[in-house]
Motif scaffolding. Sequence first.
Motif, mmCIF file in Angstrom:
data_model
loop_
_atom_site.group_PDB
_atom_site.id
_atom_site.type_symbol
_atom_site.label_atom_id
_atom_site.label_comp_id
_atom_site.label_asym_id
_atom_site.label_seq_id
_atom_site.Cartn_x
_atom_site.Cartn_y
_atom_site.Cartn_z
ATOM 1 N N ILE A 1 13.377 1.313 -1.249
ATOM 2 C CA ILE A 1 12.338 1.847 -0.366
ATOM 3 C C ILE A 1 11.002 2.008 -1.088
ATOM 4 C CG2 ILE A 1 13.919 3.015 1.195
ATOM 5 C CD1 ILE A 1 13.378 5.609 -0.393
ATOM 6 N N GLY A 2 9.912 1.717 -0.353
ATOM 7 C CA GLY A 2 8.567 2.015 -0.821
ATOM 8 C C GLY A 2 8.049 1.167 -1.958
ATOM 9 N N LEU A 3 8.699 0.059 -2.266
ATOM 10 C CA LEU A 3 8.276 -0.720 -3.430
ATOM 11 C C LEU A 3 6.890 -1.331 -3.238
ATOM 12 C CD1 LEU A 3 11.612 -2.505 -4.414
ATOM 13 C CD2 LEU A 3 10.665 -0.359 -5.273
ATOM 14 N N GLY A 4 6.582 -1.757 -2.014
ATOM 15 C CA GLY A 4 5.248 -2.294 -1.757
ATOM 16 C C GLY A 4 4.167 -1.245 -1.926
ATOM 17 N N LEU A 5 4.479 -0.002 -1.573
ATOM 18 C CA LEU A 5 3.522 1.083 -1.759
ATOM 19 C C LEU A 5 3.302 1.371 -3.239
ATOM 20 C CD1 LEU A 5 4.831 3.408 1.088
ATOM 21 C CD2 LEU A 5 2.632 2.196 1.075
ATOM 22 N N LEU A 6 4.367 1.324 -4.033
ATOM 23 C CA LEU A 6 4.218 1.510 -5.476
ATOM 24 C C LEU A 6 3.383 0.390 -6.088
ATOM 25 C CD1 LEU A 6 7.830 2.613 -6.493
ATOM 26 C CD2 LEU A 6 5.858 4.075 -6.011
ATOM 27 N N GLU A 7 3.583 -0.821 -5.598
ATOM 28 C CA GLU A 7 2.799 -1.955 -6.095
ATOM 29 C C GLU A 7 1.328 -1.804 -5.724
ATOM 30 O OE1 GLU A 7 3.812 -6.633 -6.436
ATOM 31 O OE2 GLU A 7 3.623 -5.890 -4.387
ATOM 32 N N ALA A 8 1.052 -1.069 -4.644
ATOM 33 C CA ALA A 8 -0.329 -0.918 -4.155
ATOM 34 C C ALA A 8 -1.074 0.237 -4.806
ATOM 35 C CB ALA A 8 -0.307 -0.728 -2.634
ATOM 36 N N ILE A 9 -0.433 1.018 -5.668
ATOM 37 C CA ILE A 9 -1.148 2.083 -6.371
ATOM 38 C C ILE A 9 -2.125 1.441 -7.355
ATOM 39 C CG2 ILE A 9 -0.924 4.041 -7.953
ATOM 40 C CD1 ILE A 9 1.888 4.475 -6.848
ATOM 41 N N PRO A 10 -3.398 1.826 -7.342
ATOM 42 C CA PRO A 10 -4.351 1.215 -8.277
ATOM 43 C C PRO A 10 -3.931 1.450 -9.726
ATOM 44 C CG PRO A 10 -5.497 2.464 -6.573
ATOM 45 C CD PRO A 10 -4.046 2.791 -6.432
ATOM 46 N N ALA B 1 -7.331 0.065 -1.330
ATOM 47 C CA ALA B 1 -7.855 -0.494 -0.080
ATOM 48 C C ALA B 1 -7.552 -1.978 0.035
ATOM 49 C CB ALA B 1 -9.352 -0.252 0.007
ATOM 50 N N ASP B 2 -7.369 -2.661 -1.113
ATOM 51 C CA ASP B 2 -7.115 -4.099 -1.098
ATOM 52 C C ASP B 2 -5.652 -4.405 -1.400
ATOM 53 O OD1 ASP B 2 -7.119 -3.294 -3.726
ATOM 54 O OD2 ASP B 2 -8.318 -4.971 -4.471
ATOM 55 N N ALA B 3 -4.755 -3.586 -0.890
ATOM 56 C CA ALA B 3 -3.322 -3.806 -1.085
ATOM 57 C C ALA B 3 -2.918 -5.181 -0.554
ATOM 58 C CB ALA B 3 -2.517 -2.716 -0.384
ATOM 59 N N ALA B 4 -1.791 -5.688 -1.051
ATOM 60 C CA ALA B 4 -1.341 -7.033 -0.689
ATOM 61 C C ALA B 4 -1.073 -7.189 0.799
ATOM 62 C CB ALA B 4 -0.086 -7.387 -1.488
ATOM 63 N N GLU B 5 -0.659 -6.115 1.458
ATOM 64 C CA GLU B 5 -0.426 -6.134 2.899
ATOM 65 C C GLU B 5 -1.272 -5.032 3.527
ATOM 66 O OE1 GLU B 5 1.391 -8.449 4.086
ATOM 67 O OE2 GLU B 5 2.624 -9.087 2.388
ATOM 68 N N PRO B 6 -1.897 -5.288 4.680
ATOM 69 C CA PRO B 6 -2.788 -4.271 5.268
ATOM 70 C C PRO B 6 -2.078 -2.957 5.579
ATOM 71 C CG PRO B 6 -2.359 -6.080 6.819
ATOM 72 C CD PRO B 6 -1.865 -6.519 5.483
ATOM 73 N N GLU B 7 -0.790 -3.016 5.915
ATOM 74 C CA GLU B 7 -0.051 -1.789 6.243
ATOM 75 C C GLU B 7 0.125 -0.881 5.033
ATOM 76 O OE1 GLU B 7 1.165 -5.068 9.042
ATOM 77 O OE2 GLU B 7 0.994 -4.866 6.855
ATOM 78 N N LEU B 8 -0.034 -1.437 3.835
ATOM 79 C CA LEU B 8 0.172 -0.671 2.607
ATOM 80 C C LEU B 8 -1.117 -0.075 2.064
ATOM 81 C CD1 LEU B 8 2.491 -3.274 0.808
ATOM 82 C CD2 LEU B 8 3.191 -1.332 2.226
ATOM 83 N N ALA B 9 -2.249 -0.424 2.660
ATOM 84 C CA ALA B 9 -3.554 -0.020 2.130
ATOM 85 C C ALA B 9 -3.938 1.391 2.565
ATOM 86 C CB ALA B 9 -4.625 -1.010 2.588
ATOM 87 N N ASN B 10 -4.630 2.087 1.659
ATOM 88 C CA ASN B 10 -5.231 3.404 1.955
ATOM 89 C C ASN B 10 -4.207 4.417 2.471
ATOM 90 O OD1 ASN B 10 -8.003 2.685 1.330
ATOM 91 N ND2 ASN B 10 -7.958 1.449 3.198
#
Length: 500
Positions: free
Chosen positions: A215-224, A394-403
């Motif tokens: 769970i949440g791996l894309g969100l972890l990848e999106a942390i600056p 803000a520039d996460a790989a997928e828009p759902e993961l941004a901000n």
Amino acid sequence: MPGPLHRLLPLSLIAALAACDQAPQFTRAEPGEALSGGSATVFKADRNAFSLPSANLAPSRRLDFSVGNSFFRNPWVMAPATTTARDGLGPLFNTNACQNCHIKDGRGHPPEPDALSAASMLVRLSLPAGDEHAAIIERLGVVPEPTYGGQLQDMANPGVAPEGKVRVSYSPQVVKFADGYSVELRRPTLEISQLGYGAMHPDTRFSARIAPPMIGLGLLEAIPEAAILANADPDDSNVDGISGRANRVWDRAQERAVLGRFGWKAGQPTLNQQNAEAFANDMGLTSALVPQDNCSASQSACLAAPNGGDSRPLENVGEAAEPVFNAVSATQVVLQQPASEVSDNILASILFYTRNLGVPARRDVDEPQVIAGKNLFHAAGCQGCHTPQFTTAADAAEPELANQKIRPYSDLLLHDMGEALADNRSEFLASGREWRTPPLWGLGLSEAVNGHTQLLHDGRARNPLEAILWHGGEADAAKQRVLTFSADERAALLAFLNSL
């Protein structure tokens, strides 16, 4: 005058909280605290809690999620196969489907005594590194064992010998709290038998690893990256005993060292590489990113076995074969590669799926006991490594993961966890005593999803309290504070952890 929260708490809890003047004092849930994954948070608390797409994923993109799920869930078969695109399994492997390790997208466990294979636990192998190994360490992070490589594969296709059999035995170790309450821990001993290719190098280092939740791996990848590095304190300049530091690992796609985020020692830089390495090491499946099978020079049957890409178009291979770095022999060789067994399209589908597995919402965040446990969590200093929240880029790989304001309870940094948890096996910059702080989100749903609560890198802890009592090194001061907790305080701390 005492507030409404204090009227509901035992006196022992009130006294403990009052004594910790420097820790935050929470009297109610913070705004949005239940939304661990921001607007991507999902609202299931049953066996399927870890298997849902992010709540903010558009319906049109949920089909892509389902396609990725099918490749993650369904088994692969040995080559050649004429009825499926999922051929090429092995010749050496640990399992035939991603879901077998990450059960219901959750965590794995050590093998039972009568299990045919270790399945959701694997064993990493390596040799001590010297100055002469600098080039190998830069690329692989470890020096592989000469015959068995960097990971023991305990299963194989017909005609190929498995590399060995893995079991774990335990011895008891008792820890007592200040009030006399005792907890029996289990100290693991790794047992490897029935080696298929002769004795291992006498200096081989071993590290058992259970599969972590997805769970949440894309969100972890999106942390600056800057937000992660802001918490690093490698020289302990804060003089708090906590000196988290970043791992720097080889990014195959970029051909350079970058920040490590994934894996028990933060040894992988991106989800795509994590997935490709898992396909190669766990299932014996090649991809454009990891184009060679995991066979050493002494494993002739493995080298001669059919490749699942032999009959496919060369969609992932250039006209001239490029040198590739062999992860078993740790040498750069030129191979005439067939097409990848895991095509670029399949790898992309798996990437989309693993990026968008939603994080379940927290439960009972307004309960007085949970709030008290949160205060005790901070009073003990647990948040020094288990950083409560970040905001994704803000520039996460997928828009759902941004901000997204997320609450993973991890800093993604390496920490010295003491000798009791050491595997004595370095990985890139990580020492044999260092581990990446595991995220705590979803912790309280482990029982519902996987039917067990076995924790830590090798599953030795049978519940969160045991996991805390294994902490040492930088976390020893926090553990010592927890050991002073009364029964009411222990119950409150566990209530908080189980709310995550």
